[in-house]
Design an enzyme around this catalytic site. Structure first.
Site, PDB file in Angstrom:
ATOM      1  N   ARG A  65     -14.880   6.462  -9.304  1.00 51.54           N
ATOM      2  CA  ARG A  65     -13.792   5.592  -8.849  1.00 51.54           C
ATOM      3  C   ARG A  65     -14.300   4.540  -7.856  1.00 51.54           C
ATOM      4  O   ARG A  65     -13.831   3.405  -7.840  1.00 51.54           O
ATOM      5  CB  ARG A  65     -12.699   6.426  -8.175  1.00 51.54           C
ATOM      6  CG  ARG A  65     -12.095   7.455  -9.099  1.00 51.54           C
ATOM      7  CD  ARG A  65     -11.107   8.331  -8.356  1.00 51.54           C
ATOM      8  NE  ARG A  65      -9.964   7.544  -7.900  1.00 51.54           N
ATOM      9  CZ  ARG A  65      -8.945   7.207  -8.681  1.00 51.54           C
ATOM     10  NH1 ARG A  65      -8.908   7.614  -9.921  1.00 51.54           N
ATOM     11  NH2 ARG A  65      -7.959   6.489  -8.211  1.00 51.54           N
ATOM     12  N   LEU A  93      -6.056   3.423  -5.303  1.00 54.24           N
ATOM     13  CA  LEU A  93      -7.207   2.665  -4.806  1.00 54.24           C
ATOM     14  C   LEU A  93      -7.997   3.527  -3.827  1.00 54.24           C
ATOM     15  O   LEU A  93      -7.419   4.272  -3.041  1.00 54.24           O
ATOM     16  CB  LEU A  93      -6.717   1.395  -4.119  1.00 54.24           C
ATOM     17  CG  LEU A  93      -6.059   0.391  -5.068  1.00 54.24           C
ATOM     18  CD1 LEU A  93      -5.285  -0.655  -4.285  1.00 54.24           C
ATOM     19  CD2 LEU A  93      -7.090  -0.269  -5.965  1.00 54.24           C
ATOM     20  N   ASN A 107       2.145  -3.620  -2.628  1.00 55.34           N
ATOM     21  CA  ASN A 107       2.566  -2.910  -3.834  1.00 55.34           C
ATOM     22  C   ASN A 107       4.084  -2.981  -3.973  1.00 55.34           C
ATOM     23  O   ASN A 107       4.800  -3.165  -2.992  1.00 55.34           O
ATOM     24  CB  ASN A 107       2.132  -1.437  -3.732  1.00 55.34           C
ATOM     25  CG  ASN A 107       2.460  -0.654  -4.990  1.00 55.34           C
ATOM     26  OD1 ASN A 107       2.270  -1.131  -6.115  1.00 55.34           O
ATOM     27  ND2 ASN A 107       2.971   0.555  -4.821  1.00 55.34           N
ATOM     28  N   HIS A 109       7.216  -0.571  -5.669  1.00 54.69           N
ATOM     29  CA  HIS A 109       7.463   0.778  -6.183  1.00 54.69           C
ATOM     30  C   HIS A 109       8.947   0.928  -6.525  1.00 54.69           C
ATOM     31  O   HIS A 109       9.802   0.474  -5.753  1.00 54.69           O
ATOM     32  CB  HIS A 109       7.051   1.823  -5.134  1.00 54.69           C
ATOM     33  CG  HIS A 109       7.259   3.215  -5.612  1.00 54.69           C
ATOM     34  ND1 HIS A 109       6.414   3.819  -6.511  1.00 54.69           N
ATOM     35  CD2 HIS A 109       8.249   4.110  -5.354  1.00 54.69           C
ATOM     36  CE1 HIS A 109       6.863   5.041  -6.780  1.00 54.69           C
ATOM     37  NE2 HIS A 109       7.969   5.234  -6.092  1.00 54.69           N
ATOM     38  N   ASP A 145       1.854   5.319  -2.121  1.00 49.65           N
ATOM     39  CA  ASP A 145       3.155   4.707  -1.827  1.00 49.65           C
ATOM     40  C   ASP A 145       3.533   4.909  -0.361  1.00 49.65           C
ATOM     41  O   ASP A 145       4.715   5.106  -0.030  1.00 49.65           O
ATOM     42  CB  ASP A 145       4.242   5.291  -2.753  1.00 49.65           C
ATOM     43  CG  ASP A 145       3.908   5.047  -4.230  1.00 49.65           C
ATOM     44  OD1 ASP A 145       3.412   3.964  -4.554  1.00 49.65           O
ATOM     45  OD2 ASP A 145       4.133   5.963  -5.039  1.00 49.65           O
TER      46      ASP A 145
HETATM   47  C1  GAR Z   1       7.455  -1.472 -11.819  1.00 46.09           C
HETATM   48  O1  GAR Z   1       8.717  -0.893 -11.918  1.00 46.09           O
HETATM   49  C2  GAR Z   1       6.774  -1.024 -10.549  1.00 46.09           C
HETATM   50  O2  GAR Z   1       7.664  -0.791  -9.496  1.00 46.09           O
HETATM   51  C3  GAR Z   1       6.139   0.270 -11.004  1.00 46.09           C
HETATM   52  O3  GAR Z   1       5.647  -0.023 -12.279  1.00 46.09           O
HETATM   53  C4  GAR Z   1       6.524  -0.947 -12.898  1.00 46.09           C
HETATM   54  C5  GAR Z   1       5.678  -2.042 -13.513  1.00 46.09           C
HETATM   55  O4  GAR Z   1       6.476  -2.900 -14.274  1.00 46.09           O
HETATM   56  N1  GAR Z   1       5.101   0.698 -10.104  1.00 46.09           N
HETATM   57  C6  GAR Z   1       4.925   1.966  -9.745  1.00 46.09           C
HETATM   58  O5  GAR Z   1       5.580   2.878 -10.189  1.00 46.09           O
HETATM   59  C7  GAR Z   1       3.824   2.175  -8.720  1.00 46.09           C
HETATM   60  N2  GAR Z   1       3.878   3.506  -8.177  1.00 46.09           N
HETATM   61  P1  GAR Z   1       5.880  -4.278 -14.810  1.00 46.09           P
HETATM   62  O6  GAR Z   1       4.527  -3.963 -15.450  1.00 46.09           O
HETATM   63  O7  GAR Z   1       6.868  -4.738 -15.829  1.00 46.09           O
HETATM   64  O8  GAR Z   1       5.762  -5.204 -13.639  1.00 46.09           O
END
Ligand code: GAR
Length: 210
Positions: A65, A93, A107, A109, A145
């Site tokens: 990683r 990360l 980020n 979430h 998160d």
């Molecule tokens: C989004 O809902 C974002 O909040 C989530 O992935 C989705 C991506 O959508 N992220 C997480 O869950 C991070 N822990 P997208 O590819 O259509 O932007």
């Protein structure tokens, strides 16, 4: 002008919202590069359509990683980005990465953090039976998160509604608050004090980011 790198693993609708706000002039930033750990990610197509440089970096090609994240850092620096925007980037990360961009990784979430961190924020909120779901834009630290919250938006839940309906409404809200948070950053209006992020008013005389 704030130059950002976007990391995305999937559909990239948040990337699209950012690109659209830049194109409309509502977000004073430019996307220097879009990078995905999934070569087939739709986010990469979206970048290509917008004329933004894009790159797929396959984790299978790296020993561990840390070496993968070191390659990410190199690509982001080569693109001249000052800030890293995670938009559905589904890998944790490492400290190698976070040390390269201190305080400059953001980020989104799909839950009202600290409730429901992890891979299925909206699904976990629905299963729990909450009446208010939502989404959170936050700085990234070493906890999943876990970093300081910049902005959140609540989305009401109708008991028994299908998960896809809730996810669609959360997504629509994400597409509003992520560009908004980035515009505050671009305007130099964010100040972090411990876990608390202050947003200075637009007329505060704060000097905008270069
Ligand atoms: C989004 O809902 C974002 O909040 C989530 O992935 C989705 C991506 O959508 N992220 C997480 O869950 C991070 N822990 P997208 O590819 O259509 O932007």
């Amino acid at each position: 002008m704030l130059r950002i790198a976007v990391l995305a693993s999937g559909n990239g609708s948040n990337l699209q919202a950012i690109l659209d706000r830049i194109a409309s002039g509502a977000l004073d930033a430019e996307v220097g590069v879009v990078i995905s750990n999934k070569p087939q990610a739709r986010a990469l197509e979206r970048a290509r359509s917008a004329g933004v440089p894009s790159l797929a970096l396959d984790p299978a090609a790296y020993a561990d990683r840390e070496s993968y994240d070191a390659a990410l850092v190199e690509a982001i620096r080569a693109a001249g980005a000052q800030c890293v925007v995670l938009a559905g980037y589904m890998r944790l990360l490492t400290p190698v990465f976070l040390a390269a961009f201190p305080g400059a990784v953001i980020n989104i979430h799909p839950s009202l953090l600290p409730s429901f961190p992890g891979l299925r924020g909206a699904g976990d909120a629905l299963d729990y039976g909450v009446r208010l779901a939502g989404c959170t834009v936050h700085f990234v630290n070493e906890e999943m998160d876990g970093g300081a919250v910049i902005v959140q938006a609540a989305v009401p839940v109708t008991p028994g509604e299908p998960l896809d309906d809730l996810k669609a409404r959360i997504h629509a809200m994400e597409h509003r608050i992520y560009p908004q948070a980035l515009q505050w950053l671009a305007q130099g209006r964010l100040r972090v004090e411990g876990r608390c992020v202050h947003v200075a008013p637009p007329d505060s005389g704060v000097v905008p980011a270069a």
